[in-house]
Design an enzyme around this catalytic site. Structure first.
Site, PDB file in Angstrom:
ATOM      1  N   GLY A  44     -20.856 -53.862   4.146  1.00 27.05           N
ATOM      2  CA  GLY A  44     -19.406 -53.810   4.357  1.00 27.05           C
ATOM      3  C   GLY A  44     -18.913 -55.084   5.024  1.00 27.05           C
ATOM      4  CB  SER A 111     -24.616 -56.962   2.084  1.00 26.72           C
ATOM      5  OG  SER A 111     -23.474 -57.744   1.862  1.00 26.72           O
ATOM      6  CD1 TRP A 112     -21.908 -54.522   8.067  1.00 29.68           C
ATOM      7  CD2 TRP A 112     -21.798 -56.577   8.969  1.00 29.68           C
ATOM      8  NE1 TRP A 112     -21.691 -54.378   9.418  1.00 29.68           N
ATOM      9  CE2 TRP A 112     -21.611 -55.619   9.998  1.00 29.68           C
ATOM     10  CE3 TRP A 112     -21.780 -57.926   9.293  1.00 29.68           C
ATOM     11  CZ2 TRP A 112     -21.417 -55.971  11.329  1.00 29.68           C
ATOM     12  CZ3 TRP A 112     -21.579 -58.288  10.629  1.00 29.68           C
ATOM     13  CH2 TRP A 112     -21.396 -57.314  11.627  1.00 29.68           C
ATOM     14  CG  ASP A 270     -25.803 -62.224  -3.661  1.00 30.89           C
ATOM     15  OD1 ASP A 270     -24.561 -62.201  -3.728  1.00 30.89           O
ATOM     16  OD2 ASP A 270     -26.464 -61.427  -2.954  1.00 30.89           O
ATOM     17  CG  HIS A 298     -24.083 -58.600  -3.290  1.00 36.60           C
ATOM     18  ND1 HIS A 298     -24.788 -59.284  -2.323  1.00 36.60           N
ATOM     19  CD2 HIS A 298     -23.355 -57.659  -2.624  1.00 36.60           C
ATOM     20  CE1 HIS A 298     -24.496 -58.790  -1.126  1.00 36.60           C
ATOM     21  NE2 HIS A 298     -23.643 -57.800  -1.276  1.00 36.60           N
TER      22      HIS A 298
END
Length: 328
Positions: A44, A111-112, A270, A298
């Site tokens: 996120g 990711s985050w 990505d 991604h």
């Protein structure tokens, strides 16, 4: 049905964790209570944990703890940005570990979630048994601007459709435009249109440069679209501040990480999290391994990425390290 993943199963227990300033976090456990403990950190910011993230783990070997971060998923209040900063999330992880009585855990994030895993390992290194980081994100101005302004020209037609929602004089700052409008209360149709446009732009970049998404999701509508508004409200709140991880920059914090098995998995194509970020993190963690996944973009559900995640976690469960991070 996604091949190579463990079967989808419901969580075996859930927790409501009351933290500061009225936030109540939702956490779930799955697998076996006698297994290796693993903490899953979602992306996120604001996305919430997906059942997909549990399916990388062998439920007979792992005790998997999934946490919806502040404002995300089933945590309450959903979409809240007040008292919701990276420092708050780190305090929440310390409290979660204490409440569940976990001495040490493997920390897994994408990711985050990979970014947050790195920040967490720096503040509670004695609690981290290993780090598995998929598609790591460096929250710097250049990477954030590249996403919202498509400065790299990755999908110009899709970006033009995305940017058309903003007045011409505000298209140079799409993040600011989106954040201002998504923060307005109460939400309504205008916010839903913005969230859906953001989602479509993100989907255009999520797939690899030549491959479709492994399991494309239908466009959100109804309650799912309202949840998307809340998700992007939190995400824009974080990204405007570079996730409060730029003073000092995240790479400068990595010397404090524990010397535990650390594997980075990243796709060369990505288009959301620049592969250069993985190179930077790898260079700052001398004991880490970096494995490139071809064609995955991604997309965490891409067969090559999913297979690499499962292989790494299976190897860790038996040997206490990730091997070379490649499926057999």
């Amino acid at each position: 049905m996604l091949p190579g993943l463990y079967p989808r199963s419901p969580p075996c227990r859930s927790h409501a964790l009351a933290v500061s300033h009225g936030h109540v976090l939702h956490a779930e456990e799955s697998g076996t209570s006698a297994g290796l403990c693993a903490l899953v950190l979602h992306g996120g910011p604001g996305s919430g944990c997906s059942p997909l993230l549990r399916r990388f783990f062998d439920p007979a070997r792992y005790r998997v703890i999934s946490l919806d971060q502040r404002g995300a998923g089933l945590s309450r209040p959903r979409g809240a940005t007040a008292h919701n900063r990276t420092a708050d999330l780190l305090e929440d992880l310390l409290r979660l570990r204490a409440q569940l009585g976990v001495p040490r855990w493997l920390v897994v994030g994408g990711s985050w979630g990979a970014t947050l895993a790195l920040a967490y390992a720096g503040v509670e290194p004695q609690a981290v048994a290993g780090l598995l980081l998929r598609s790591v994100f460096l929250p710097c101005s250049a990477q954030i601007a590249s996403f919202f302004q498509d400065t790299a020209g990755r999908a110009p037609a899709a970006w033009a459709r995305f940017a058309a929602l903003a007045p011409a004089g505000q298209r140079h700052d799409m993040l600011g435009f989106l954040a201002r409008n998504l923060q307005q209360q109460p939400g309504g149709d205008a916010q839903r249109r913005l969230a859906l446009a953001w989602w479509r732009w993100e989907q255009a970049l999520t797939r690899g440069s030549a491959a479709p998404l492994a399991d494309p999701a239908p466009e959100p509508e109804g309650a799912d679209l309202d949840a998307l508004v809340d998700r992007y409200r939190v995400q824009s709140h974080y990204l405007l501040q570079r996730c409060w991880l730029d003073a000092p920059p995240l790479p400068d914090r990595l010397a404090a990480l524990p010397q535990v098995p650390t594997l980075l998995l990243h796709a060369r194509d990505d288009r959301i999290c620049d592969p250069q970020g993985a190179r930077v993190v790898h260079a700052r963690i001398p004991h880490s391994w970096l494995r490139w996944i071809d064609g995955a973009g991604h997309d965490p559900a891409h067969p090559a990425m999913a297979a690499a995640m499962v292989a790494a976690l299976d190897h860790y469960a038996v040997h206490g390290d990730f091997g070379d991070g490649l499926p057999r």
